[in-house]
Design a protein around this motif. Structure first.
Motif, PDB file in Angstrom:
ATOM      1  N   GLY A  88       0.816  -1.219   0.000  1.00  0.00           N
ATOM      2  CA  GLY A  88       0.000   0.000   0.000  1.00  0.00           C
ATOM      3  C   GLY A  88       0.841   1.256   0.000  1.00  0.00           C
ATOM      4  N   GLY A  89       1.921   1.259   0.784  1.00  0.00           N
ATOM      5  CA  GLY A  89       2.803   2.426   0.814  1.00  0.00           C
ATOM      6  C   GLY A  89       3.477   2.672  -0.521  1.00  0.00           C
ATOM      7  N   ALA A  90       3.931   1.584  -1.165  1.00  0.00           N
ATOM      8  CA  ALA A  90       4.604   1.734  -2.459  1.00  0.00           C
ATOM      9  C   ALA A  90       3.627   2.201  -3.541  1.00  0.00           C
ATOM     10  CB  ALA A  90       5.246   0.407  -2.858  1.00  0.00           C
ATOM     11  N   LEU A  91       2.457   1.574  -3.607  1.00  0.00           N
ATOM     12  CA  LEU A  91       1.480   1.984  -4.619  1.00  0.00           C
ATOM     13  C   LEU A  91       0.958   3.391  -4.375  1.00  0.00           C
ATOM     14  CD1 LEU A  91      -0.540  -1.318  -5.085  1.00  0.00           C
ATOM     15  CD2 LEU A  91       1.058  -0.267  -6.684  1.00  0.00           C
ATOM     16  N   GLY A  92       0.727   3.733  -3.093  1.00  0.00           N
ATOM     17  CA  GLY A  92       0.267   5.079  -2.767  1.00  0.00           C
ATOM     18  C   GLY A  92       1.306   6.129  -3.098  1.00  0.00           C
ATOM     19  N   ALA A  93       2.576   5.828  -2.830  1.00  0.00           N
ATOM     20  CA  ALA A  93       3.645   6.779  -3.148  1.00  0.00           C
ATOM     21  C   ALA A  93       3.783   6.963  -4.654  1.00  0.00           C
ATOM     22  CB  ALA A  93       4.954   6.293  -2.548  1.00  0.00           C
ATOM     23  N   LEU A  94       3.680   5.870  -5.385  1.00  0.00           N
ATOM     24  CA  LEU A  94       3.785   5.956  -6.844  1.00  0.00           C
ATOM     25  C   LEU A  94       2.637   6.781  -7.433  1.00  0.00           C
ATOM     26  CD1 LEU A  94       5.328   4.977  -9.362  1.00  0.00           C
ATOM     27  CD2 LEU A  94       3.776   3.032  -9.411  1.00  0.00           C
ATOM     28  N   ALA A  95       1.413   6.482  -6.997  1.00  0.00           N
ATOM     29  CA  ALA A  95       0.257   7.231  -7.502  1.00  0.00           C
ATOM     30  C   ALA A  95       0.314   8.690  -7.054  1.00  0.00           C
ATOM     31  CB  ALA A  95      -1.034   6.584  -7.015  1.00  0.00           C
ATOM     32  N   GLY A  96       0.727   8.932  -5.814  1.00  0.00           N
ATOM     33  CA  GLY A  96       0.833  10.306  -5.322  1.00  0.00           C
ATOM     34  C   GLY A  96       1.882  11.109  -6.069  1.00  0.00           C
ATOM     35  N   TYR A  97       3.018  10.497  -6.390  1.00  0.00           N
ATOM     36  CA  TYR A  97       4.063  11.193  -7.141  1.00  0.00           C
ATOM     37  C   TYR A  97       3.594  11.510  -8.557  1.00  0.00           C
ATOM     38  CZ  TYR A  97       8.571  12.347  -9.170  1.00  0.00           C
ATOM     39  OH  TYR A  97       9.596  12.990  -9.803  1.00  0.00           O
ATOM     40  N   TYR A  98       2.877  10.569  -9.155  1.00  0.00           N
ATOM     41  CA  TYR A  98       2.379  10.773 -10.513  1.00  0.00           C
ATOM     42  C   TYR A  98       1.334  11.894 -10.551  1.00  0.00           C
ATOM     43  CZ  TYR A  98       0.119   9.805 -14.967  1.00  0.00           C
ATOM     44  OH  TYR A  98      -0.420   9.913 -16.218  1.00  0.00           O
ATOM     45  N   LEU A  99       0.470  11.948  -9.536  1.00  0.00           N
ATOM     46  CA  LEU A  99      -0.613  12.936  -9.530  1.00  0.00           C
ATOM     47  C   LEU A  99      -0.230  14.272  -8.903  1.00  0.00           C
ATOM     48  CD1 LEU A  99      -3.610  10.639  -8.542  1.00  0.00           C
ATOM     49  CD2 LEU A  99      -3.064  11.552 -10.799  1.00  0.00           C
ATOM     50  N   GLY A 100       0.680  14.251  -7.899  1.00  0.00           N
ATOM     51  CA  GLY A 100       0.933  15.489  -7.177  1.00  0.00           C
ATOM     52  C   GLY A 100       2.374  15.843  -6.935  1.00  0.00           C
ATOM     53  N   GLY A 101       3.302  15.179  -7.583  1.00  0.00           N
ATOM     54  CA  GLY A 101       4.702  15.517  -7.404  1.00  0.00           C
ATOM     55  C   GLY A 101       5.241  15.011  -6.078  1.00  0.00           C
ATOM     56  N   LEU A 102       6.209  15.759  -5.545  1.00  0.00           N
ATOM     57  CA  LEU A 102       6.891  15.343  -4.321  1.00  0.00           C
ATOM     58  C   LEU A 102       5.961  15.367  -3.105  1.00  0.00           C
ATOM     59  CD1 LEU A 102       9.624  14.372  -3.401  1.00  0.00           C
ATOM     60  CD2 LEU A 102      10.256  16.738  -2.952  1.00  0.00           C
ATOM     61  N   ALA A 103       5.109  16.369  -3.009  1.00  0.00           N
ATOM     62  CA  ALA A 103       4.155  16.422  -1.887  1.00  0.00           C
ATOM     63  C   ALA A 103       3.162  15.268  -1.980  1.00  0.00           C
ATOM     64  CB  ALA A 103       3.413  17.755  -1.898  1.00  0.00           C
ATOM     65  N   GLY A 104       2.730  14.927  -3.177  1.00  0.00           N
ATOM     66  CA  GLY A 104       1.818  13.809  -3.378  1.00  0.00           C
ATOM     67  C   GLY A 104       2.455  12.482  -3.017  1.00  0.00           C
ATOM     68  N   LEU A 105       3.788  12.387  -3.187  1.00  0.00           N
ATOM     69  CA  LEU A 105       4.506  11.171  -2.815  1.00  0.00           C
ATOM     70  C   LEU A 105       4.338  10.880  -1.329  1.00  0.00           C
ATOM     71  CD1 LEU A 105       7.271   9.371  -3.988  1.00  0.00           C
ATOM     72  CD2 LEU A 105       8.093  10.656  -2.054  1.00  0.00           C
ATOM     73  N   PHE A 106       4.519  11.884  -0.479  1.00  0.00           N
ATOM     74  CA  PHE A 106       4.399  11.686   0.960  1.00  0.00           C
ATOM     75  C   PHE A 106       2.959  11.400   1.381  1.00  0.00           C
ATOM     76  CE2 PHE A 106       8.281  14.345   0.743  1.00  0.00           C
ATOM     77  CZ  PHE A 106       9.161  13.383   1.227  1.00  0.00           C
ATOM     78  N   VAL A 107       2.024  12.153   0.846  1.00  0.00           N
ATOM     79  CA  VAL A 107       0.620  11.955   1.177  1.00  0.00           C
ATOM     80  C   VAL A 107       0.131  10.596   0.686  1.00  0.00           C
ATOM     81  CG1 VAL A 107      -1.718  12.821   0.812  1.00  0.00           C
ATOM     82  CG2 VAL A 107       0.139  14.424   1.249  1.00  0.00           C
ATOM     83  N   GLY A 108       0.526  10.222  -0.522  1.00  0.00           N
ATOM     84  CA  GLY A 108       0.146   8.929  -1.068  1.00  0.00           C
ATOM     85  C   GLY A 108       0.729   7.773  -0.277  1.00  0.00           C
ATOM     86  N   ALA A 109       1.984   7.918   0.159  1.00  0.00           N
ATOM     87  CA  ALA A 109       2.615   6.866   0.952  1.00  0.00           C
ATOM     88  C   ALA A 109       1.901   6.681   2.286  1.00  0.00           C
ATOM     89  CB  ALA A 109       4.086   7.185   1.171  1.00  0.00           C
ATOM     90  N   LEU A 110       1.551   7.778   2.952  1.00  0.00           N
ATOM     91  CA  LEU A 110       0.846   7.678   4.236  1.00  0.00           C
ATOM     92  C   LEU A 110      -0.540   7.048   4.067  1.00  0.00           C
ATOM     93  CD1 LEU A 110       1.762  11.065   5.942  1.00  0.00           C
ATOM     94  CD2 LEU A 110       2.597   8.782   6.511  1.00  0.00           C
ATOM     95  N   GLY A 111      -1.263   7.475   3.047  1.00  0.00           N
ATOM     96  CA  GLY A 111      -2.577   6.898   2.783  1.00  0.00           C
ATOM     97  C   GLY A 111      -2.481   5.425   2.418  1.00  0.00           C
ATOM     98  N   GLY A 112      -1.482   5.060   1.635  1.00  0.00           N
ATOM     99  CA  GLY A 112      -1.293   3.668   1.257  1.00  0.00           C
ATOM    100  C   GLY A 112      -0.940   2.784   2.441  1.00  0.00           C
ATOM    101  N   ILE A 113      -0.125   3.301   3.348  1.00  0.00           N
ATOM    102  CA  ILE A 113       0.224   2.541   4.556  1.00  0.00           C
ATOM    103  C   ILE A 113      -1.009   2.326   5.414  1.00  0.00           C
ATOM    104  CG2 ILE A 113       1.507   2.667   6.733  1.00  0.00           C
ATOM    105  CD1 ILE A 113       3.778   3.992   5.120  1.00  0.00           C
ATOM    106  N   PHE A 114      -1.851   3.344   5.557  1.00  0.00           N
ATOM    107  CA  PHE A 114      -3.081   3.211   6.336  1.00  0.00           C
ATOM    108  C   PHE A 114      -4.011   2.171   5.726  1.00  0.00           C
ATOM    109  CE2 PHE A 114      -7.509   4.518   7.105  1.00  0.00           C
ATOM    110  CZ  PHE A 114      -7.547   4.332   8.475  1.00  0.00           C
TER     111      PHE A 114
END
Length: 139
Positions: A88-114
Motif C-alpha cells: 500500500g505504501g509503495a502503490l500510494g507513493a507511486l500514484a501520489g508522485y504521478y498525480l501530485g509531485g513530491l508532496a503527493g509522494l508523501f501523502v500517497g505513501a501515508l494513505g497507502g500505509i493506512f
C-alpha cells in the motif's frame, strides 16, 4: 492484536469515549435503529486482557444506560503482517508522485500505509469467540 466487533443497544449518543477508556481503538462505526455497531482494535498479547477490557467497557456503558445482548462482542485474533503496509505504501507513493509531485509522494505513501494496515487486519484474522453481555452488570 485483536479485532473486536461490538453491538451496543440503548442510551443516547455514541460510545467513542467509553471505548477509548477501555483501550479500544475504533476503526468503523455505524448506528442503525438504536443499535450501535463498532469495529475496534485492541493491542494486547493475551486473550485475558481483551476479556478484562470488554468487562471494563460494559461497566462504562452501563453508567449511560447502554447494554448488549448475547452477541455483545465478537473477538478475532489478528496476525501481525507487513505485506499490506509495504504494498500500500509503495502503490500510494507511486500514484501520489504521478498525480501530485513530491508532496503527493508523501501523502500517497501515508494513505497507502493506512489502507495497507486495514488490508492486513482483514486478511489475517481468526475467529476466537463471541461474548455476551456480562450478567454481573445489571441493566
Amino acid at each position: 492484536m485483536y479485532k473486536v466487533i461490538f453491538r451496543i443497544k440503548g442510551g443516547y449518543g455514541t460510545s467513542f469515549r467509553e471505548l477509548r477508556q477501555a483501550n479500544f481503538t475504533p476503526i468503523y462505526f455505524r448506528k442503525d435503529k438504536g443499535e450501535e455497531y463498532y469495529i475496534t482494535l485492541f493491542r494486547g498479547k493475551d486473550l485475558s486482557e481483551v476479556k478484562e477490557a470488554i468487562l471494563d467497557l460494559s461497566y462504562y456503558l452501563s453508567k449511560y444506560g447502554k447494554y448488549g445482548d448475547h452477541n455483545f462482542a465478537t473477538i478475532y485474533e489478528v496476525k501481525n503482517q507487513n505485506f499490506g503496509k509495504v504494498a500500500g505504501g509503495a502503490l500510494g507513493a507511486l500514484a501520489g508522485y504521478y498525480l501530485g509531485g513530491l508532496a503527493g509522494l508523501f501523502v500517497g505513501a501515508l494513505g497507502g500505509i493506512f489502507l495497507g494496515e486495514l488490508l492486513d487486519i482483514e486478511m489475517g484474522e481468526k475467529l476466537v469467540g463471541v461474548l455476551g453481555w456480562p450478567m454481573s452488570i445489571s441493566r
